[in-house]
Motif scaffolding. Structure first.
Motif, PDB file in Angstrom:
ATOM      1  N   ALA A   1       4.226  -4.482   7.834  1.00  0.00           N
ATOM      2  CA  ALA A   1       4.134  -3.179   8.498  1.00  0.00           C
ATOM      3  C   ALA A   1       5.376  -2.335   8.222  1.00  0.00           C
ATOM      4  O   ALA A   1       5.293  -1.112   8.127  1.00  0.00           O
ATOM      5  CB  ALA A   1       3.947  -3.372  10.001  1.00  0.00           C
ATOM      6  N   THR A   2       6.529  -2.991   8.060  1.00  0.00           N
ATOM      7  CA  THR A   2       7.773  -2.263   7.794  1.00  0.00           C
ATOM      8  C   THR A   2       7.856  -1.737   6.364  1.00  0.00           C
ATOM      9  O   THR A   2       8.725  -0.934   6.052  1.00  0.00           O
ATOM     10  CB  THR A   2       8.995  -3.161   8.061  1.00  0.00           C
ATOM     11  N   GLU A   3       6.943  -2.190   5.493  1.00  0.00           N
ATOM     12  CA  GLU A   3       6.959  -1.781   4.085  1.00  0.00           C
ATOM     13  C   GLU A   3       5.848  -0.786   3.731  1.00  0.00           C
ATOM     14  O   GLU A   3       5.707  -0.410   2.565  1.00  0.00           O
ATOM     15  CB  GLU A   3       6.824  -3.031   3.192  1.00  0.00           C
ATOM     16  N   GLN A   4       5.070  -0.369   4.719  1.00  0.00           N
ATOM     17  CA  GLN A   4       3.950   0.534   4.445  1.00  0.00           C
ATOM     18  C   GLN A   4       4.411   1.857   3.831  1.00  0.00           C
ATOM     19  O   GLN A   4       3.772   2.377   2.919  1.00  0.00           O
ATOM     20  CB  GLN A   4       3.148   0.798   5.726  1.00  0.00           C
ATOM     21  N   GLY A   5       5.511   2.386   4.307  1.00  0.00           N
ATOM     22  CA  GLY A   5       6.030   3.641   3.764  1.00  0.00           C
ATOM     23  C   GLY A   5       6.430   3.507   2.304  1.00  0.00           C
ATOM     24  O   GLY A   5       6.162   4.406   1.497  1.00  0.00           O
ATOM     25  N   ARG A   6       7.057   2.404   1.975  1.00  0.00           N
ATOM     26  CA  ARG A   6       7.439   2.176   0.574  1.00  0.00           C
ATOM     27  C   ARG A   6       6.206   2.057  -0.314  1.00  0.00           C
ATOM     28  O   ARG A   6       6.190   2.563  -1.430  1.00  0.00           O
ATOM     29  CB  ARG A   6       8.280   0.912   0.439  1.00  0.00           C
ATOM     30  N   LEU A   7       5.198   1.371   0.181  1.00  0.00           N
ATOM     31  CA  LEU A   7       3.958   1.235  -0.584  1.00  0.00           C
ATOM     32  C   LEU A   7       3.348   2.605  -0.840  1.00  0.00           C
ATOM     33  O   LEU A   7       2.992   2.930  -1.980  1.00  0.00           O
ATOM     34  CB  LEU A   7       2.956   0.340   0.152  1.00  0.00           C
ATOM     35  N   GLN A   8       3.232   3.423   0.200  1.00  0.00           N
ATOM     36  CA  GLN A   8       2.647   4.751   0.035  1.00  0.00           C
ATOM     37  C   GLN A   8       3.504   5.616  -0.899  1.00  0.00           C
ATOM     38  O   GLN A   8       2.963   6.390  -1.695  1.00  0.00           O
ATOM     39  CB  GLN A   8       2.459   5.432   1.395  1.00  0.00           C
ATOM     40  N   GLY A   9       4.815   5.479  -0.813  1.00  0.00           N
ATOM     41  CA  GLY A   9       5.695   6.212  -1.727  1.00  0.00           C
ATOM     42  C   GLY A   9       5.519   5.769  -3.169  1.00  0.00           C
ATOM     43  O   GLY A   9       5.486   6.597  -4.087  1.00  0.00           O
ATOM     44  N   ALA A  10       5.390   4.463  -3.368  1.00  0.00           N
ATOM     45  CA  ALA A  10       5.167   3.944  -4.724  1.00  0.00           C
ATOM     46  C   ALA A  10       3.835   4.436  -5.273  1.00  0.00           C
ATOM     47  O   ALA A  10       3.737   4.825  -6.448  1.00  0.00           O
ATOM     48  CB  ALA A  10       5.212   2.418  -4.715  1.00  0.00           C
ATOM     49  N   LEU A  11       2.802   4.438  -4.443  1.00  0.00           N
ATOM     50  CA  LEU A  11       1.493   4.935  -4.880  1.00  0.00           C
ATOM     51  C   LEU A  11       1.561   6.414  -5.241  1.00  0.00           C
ATOM     52  O   LEU A  11       1.003   6.839  -6.253  1.00  0.00           O
ATOM     53  CB  LEU A  11       0.441   4.694  -3.803  1.00  0.00           C
ATOM     54  N   ALA A  12       2.262   7.194  -4.425  1.00  0.00           N
ATOM     55  CA  ALA A  12       2.415   8.625  -4.716  1.00  0.00           C
ATOM     56  C   ALA A  12       3.183   8.832  -6.015  1.00  0.00           C
ATOM     57  O   ALA A  12       2.852   9.728  -6.804  1.00  0.00           O
ATOM     58  CB  ALA A  12       3.121   9.329  -3.560  1.00  0.00           C
ATOM     59  N   SER A  13       4.177   7.996  -6.281  1.00  0.00           N
ATOM     60  CA  SER A  13       4.930   8.092  -7.537  1.00  0.00           C
ATOM     61  C   SER A  13       4.040   7.784  -8.730  1.00  0.00           C
ATOM     62  O   SER A  13       4.119   8.462  -9.763  1.00  0.00           O
ATOM     63  CB  SER A  13       6.114   7.129  -7.527  1.00  0.00           C
TER      64      SER A  13
END
Length: 155
Positions: A80-92
């Motif tokens: 749950a603490t890594e969801q933002g990083r995942l979404q950022g990586a997907l956006a990249s």
């Protein structure tokens, strides 16, 4: 044409995604959605007339089943603490694809309609997209297989 794309996408995303994912489960829904994306691009690439091209519109809209399934699979793999990083990586990745795709497809178009190439295949960029999506479907199916096996095993 744009209205047809919009209406088809609205129907798929508004009414078909949830029942399709519920019935197929995420992994199969992902594969089915990607297969429809590849098929839709193939129809576009091989269309010799406008009405045949139109057939690809609702088929291509069914590609929309894949994205929610893919995101569900990916979000389950990170904390749950890594969801933002995942979404950022997907956006990249989407941003990179938005830079690379137009260059790659315009060059493919130029090569395949060139008078020196004798291909005369203006739909080549769509066929390339179909091949790339089909390859992505195979890769996604293979890499999510261990997840599917783990989900069915008793804890």
């Amino acid at each position: 044409m744009l209205a047809g794309v919009g209406i088809s996408s609205l129907v798929v995303q508004g009414f078909l995604v949830k029942p399709a994912v519920k019935w197929l489960k995420e992994r199969r829904a992902m594969a089915v959605g990607l297969a429809f994306g590849a098929l839709g691009f193939a129809i576009y690439g091989l269309a010799s007339t406008g009405p045949i091209f139109w057939i690809g519109v609702p088929v291509m809209a069914l590609w929309g089943i894949a994205t929610p399934s893919l995101q569900t699979i990916m979000t389950r793999l990170v904390d749950a603490t890594e969801q933002g990083r995942l979404q950022g990586a997907l956006a990249s990745l989407v941003g990179l694809a938005s830079l690379i795709g137009p260059m790659m497809f315009t060059q493919t178009f130029a090569v395949f309609i060139s008078t020196s190439a004798n291909w005369g295949l203006p739909g080549a960029p769509f066929l390339l997209a179909a091949a790339l999506i089909f390859g992505a479907m195979l890769l996604a199916w293979r890499t999510t297989q261990p997840l599917a096996v783990a989900a069915t095993e008793p804890a």
